[in-house]
Structure formats: C-alpha cells, structure tokens
Design an enzyme around this catalytic site. Sequence first.
Site: not given
Ligand code: NDP
Length: 241
Positions: A83, A86, A147
């Site tokens: 999770a 940003t 971040y």
């Molecule tokens: P998304 O925004 O697509 O999905 C984020 C997920 O995290 C959702 O399921 C959301 O839940 C959940 N979430 C957010 N806040 C919380 C919280 N407080 N408690 C529980 N769940 C939470 O993210 P990505 O798939 O893009 O990213 C996943 C991970 O990979 C992150 O840690 C991100 O920093 C990292 N990352 C991503 C990159 C990218 O290019 N996409 C690059 C580098 C790292 P809900 O659906 O309920 O909102």
Amino acid sequence: MSKVALVTGGSRGIGAAISKALKDAGYTVAANYAGNDDAAKAFTDETGIETFKWSVADYDECAAGIARVREKLGPISVLVNNAGITRDAMFHKMTPQQWKEVIDTNLTGLFNMTHSVWGDMRDAKFGRVVNISSINGQKGQAGQANYSAAKAGDLGFTKALAQEGARAGITVNAICPGYIGTEMVRAIDEKVLNERIIPLIPVGRLGEPEEIARAVVFLASDDAGFITGSTISANGGQYFS
Ligand code: NDP
C-alpha cells in the site's frame, strides 16, 4: 494446507497483480485496501480473492484487521507491504499534512503491519516479508521529498529487520519498481509519457504490474530462503543503486 499471504493495497494496481500471482502460485490470499469499496468488490468478483478494509496508517486497525484475517484464513506466512500513496508538492509548498500522510502510510504502515504478524512468523520459524519501495526512494525525486524519504526509510527498515528475522527463518526484502503502467502512471499526459518519461527508461517501455508480481512470488518462495535484506531494482535500467 496452503500458506496465507496478505497483500496491503492488494485490490488495485501493482497490489492486485501481486495478489493474483500469489493465488496462482498456490497461496490463500487476503487483499487489504483502504477505502475504494467498488474496486475491491470488482476485484473479488473477478478473482475470488477476499478483501479486507482498513488503513495501514493506523496501528490499532492493523492489529484488528490482521486478527480478522488470521481468524478466517489462518496465521500469515507472507506479508507484502505494498500500500502506498503520493501527495506530491515542491518542498517550499509542501504542507505538514502532505508530509505526515505519506510518512504514516508509506513508512509507518510497514511498522504497523509487520509488528502484528512478526510474532506468528517467529513462532512458525518461517516468514516472508516483501516491502514495495520505489526507485524514488533510491535516487530521490523533486516534488516528492515526503515520498522519497518514506521509501528510503522502507529500505532501512528492510535491512534492519532482515537481521532480526534471519535466525527465526524470516526473510525481509524490498523491491524498488520504476515506472509501472498502472492507472496512476497511464493517467499521465501521453505526450509527457512519450517525450519525457519513457526516454529515461533504457528498455524503452513502462514496466508491467505482473513483472513486479513475479519478483514477489520468487521472494516469497522457499527457493529464496538465502536472500534477505536485499533490494531488487525493477526499473528497466533507469537507475542502478
Ligand atoms: P495504486 O494507487 O494503484 O493502488 C494503491 C493501493 O493501496 C490501493 O489498493 C489502495 O486502496 C491502497 N492503499 C492506499 N492507502 C492505503 C492505506 N492507508 N491503507 C491500506 N491500503 C491503502 O498504487 P500502485 O499500484 O501504483 O502502487 C503500489 C505500490 O508500488 C505503492 O507502494 C507505490 O508507492 C509503489 N510504486 C509504484 C510505482 C508505479 O509506477 N505505479 C512505482 C514505484 C513504486 P484503495 O483501493 O482502497 O484506494
């Protein structure tokens, strides 16, 4: 009986791919999410994977949520701290709230979640913790002081905990994805993506969520028992740490 894997933020984006890949690899998977009930329901309808709602930023919610998963599915063998959020702003405009929200979710969330599964993993003399950090925790990124600090902190957490878990059969590793083609990244203006982002990636394309998911499945497996405290960079050659 199959091992239980818990994926935070496991219903969307990279987390959804991780949940599916772990299920395909034979784990019983629980996917946590924060608030998007519609996405969670659609994910369960599509995959049959059960979803559990709580915020990783809240210690008591994590303890209660993990207890619920444990009661329904059994003790957790594999925890994927995926999770993340940003709240981007240049530092001179960044508010304390933007700083706090990102640190609470992306860094303290790892403490909150891992603390509540650690005891069971120690008792079982087996555990796998995989932390999803970011390329921007390795190299820093303008507009992301919050971040980058949190994601760099995730790497320190990984290395310290790997040393504590080693004798107890628990490995702790991190993956640093580069630009991955999730909804968030694909929402970036196509011109910006094609002219300013993709040219920075030597392989010439965005990564796929499944490419991160396969690395998680490997780190969770028995085959990866000698790998702990490591960081896998999955960024298409964009940055070598
Ligand atoms: P998304 O925004 O697509 O999905 C984020 C997920 O995290 C959702 O399921 C959301 O839940 C959940 N979430 C957010 N806040 C919380 C919280 N407080 N408690 C529980 N769940 C939470 O993210 P990505 O798939 O893009 O990213 C996943 C991970 O990979 C992150 O840690 C991100 O920093 C990292 N990352 C991503 C990159 C990218 O290019 N996409 C690059 C580098 C790292 P809900 O659906 O309920 O909102």
